[in-house]
Design an enzyme around this catalytic site. Structure first.
Site, PDB file in Angstrom:
ATOM      1  NE  ARG A  20      -4.248  -1.707  -0.095  1.00 23.72           N
ATOM      2  CZ  ARG A  20      -4.245  -2.731  -0.610  1.00 23.72           C
ATOM      3  NH1 ARG A  20      -3.331  -2.896  -1.558  1.00 23.72           N
ATOM      4  NH2 ARG A  20      -5.408  -3.516  -0.766  1.00 23.72           N
ATOM      5  CD  GLU A  63      -3.162   2.821  -6.267  1.00 25.42           C
ATOM      6  OE1 GLU A  63      -4.064   2.235  -6.601  1.00 25.42           O
ATOM      7  OE2 GLU A  63      -2.219   2.166  -5.618  1.00 25.42           O
ATOM      8  CG  HIS A 101      -2.526  -1.232  -7.405  1.00 22.39           C
ATOM      9  ND1 HIS A 101      -3.339  -0.477  -6.622  1.00 22.39           N
ATOM     10  CD2 HIS A 101      -2.631  -2.522  -6.900  1.00 22.39           C
ATOM     11  CE1 HIS A 101      -3.682  -1.317  -5.445  1.00 22.39           C
ATOM     12  NE2 HIS A 101      -3.230  -2.403  -5.681  1.00 22.39           N
TER      13      HIS A 101
END
Length: 336
Positions: A236, A265, A288
């Site tokens: 994270r 994001e 990601h």
């Protein structure tokens, strides 16, 4: 019956087809949908599936028919679990589908930076060829020291790849894992995070984000790293003080970073806290997607549908995560 799936940019055709085959009306919503629009969509929903979109108390309160919330993924930070528990609505995630996959992604980022792949491939694309000058020197994983921040299943997989596969020395900082368990995974337990960072050539982060771990790698921790050290984060973004990380990289105080996750994001080339890291040959910015393989997505879709069908059938939904926030639930769940 109706299901709402947020974050439709993450294509999950198996989930969508499975829900529709079950006879559900399926509404898919985009990433970044305003809370008010999400509230409208869930007003008559029986099932809510999410990946990144925040599921707030207001959203939960607006869904009187809601029978369950399924995170098709691992992290549950965006869900107001106490609000769901107050309503007796079970929350479940899919924690096991990509453990090995994400470890492979972390290792790929690490070895790519060690071998200077971004810099060298960019130079060859630009110039057609390069010669073995000092500026292109890479580094070996063998004989180097890898420091793991978090030694759960993904961290232990990373340790196996680096230690057994490449003969690296592997250190691990994780107050929740004892020395014997680490030793069995080929990891030397470190009792002090900063001391481990000082000893590491590469650092890879594999822990959950919670109140205690937010900003775990801050300015003081980054200052412990060697000038050649590389940081990898596939967990994270908020585990790292990203402002301090950008400053350390731009100033040349550390050797680089391989990042798959960010506190904000999606990324953007301008106007984002990490924008200064674009176009650097000592940084890999991955969107990601270390979880995103054919095999992992099949597992994700199968497990997600299994959890959805448990909820729709009125059976206790199987919680396989050991996250205490999910383990605190008492209504509509069973623990596997």
């Amino acid at each position: 019956m109706k299901a709402v799936r947020t974050d439709r940019e993450l294509e999950c055709p198996g989930i969508d087809a499975g829900l529709r085959a079950r006879g559900l009306e399926l509404v898919t919503l985009p990433d970044g949908i305003p809370e008010a629009d999400l509230i409208d969509a869930v007003a008559d929903a029986d099932l809510l599936l999410m990946c990144y979109t925040p599921i707030t108390a207001r959203v939960i309160e607006a869904a009187p028919k809601l029978k369950g919330i399924v995170k098709y993924g691992v992290g549950i930070d965006a869900i107001d679990i106490p609000a769901a528990m107050q309503r007796g609505i079970p929350v479940v995630n899919v924690p096991e589908y990509a453990e090995e996959t994400v470890a492979e992604g972390a290792f790929a980022l690490m070895i790519a930076l060690a071998k200077r792949l971004p810099a060298i491939t960019a130079a060859v694309s630009r110039d057609g060829w390069i010669w073995p000058e000092q500026r292109w020197l890479g580094r070996d994983i063998s004989g180097a020291t890898l420091g793991l921040v978090g030694c759960g299943k993904i961290g232990r997989s990373m340790a196996r790849m680096a230690g057994q596969g490449f003969r690296a020395r592997v250190l691990g900082f994780d107050p929740g894992v004892d020395a014997a368990a680490m030793q069995g995974a080929g990891i030397e337990k470190a009792h002090d995070l900063q001391a481990m960072l000082r000893a590491s050539d590469f650092v890879s982060i594999h822990c959950v984000l919670n109140y205690n771990t937010r900003g775990l790698i801050g300015k003081a921790e980054l200052a412990c790293l060697r000038p050649s050290a590389v940081v990898v984060n596939v967990s994270r973004g908020a585990l790292i003080d990203e402002t301090a990380l950008v400053e350390a990289i731009v100033a040349g105080r550390i050797g680089g970073a391989g990042l798959d996750v960010y506190s904000v994001e999606p990324l953007a080339r301008s106007g984002h806290p990490m924008s200064a890291l674009f176009d650097r040959d000592d940084v890999i910015l991955f969107p990601h997607l270390t979880f995103f393989t054919q095999e992992a997505m099949r597992r994700l879709e199968d497990d997600t549908l299994a959890r959805c069908f448990e909820i729709l059938d009125g059976r206790p939904v199987t919680v396989r995560s050991f996250d205490p926030r999910l383990r605190a639930q008492t209504a509509g769940v069973s623990f596997g």
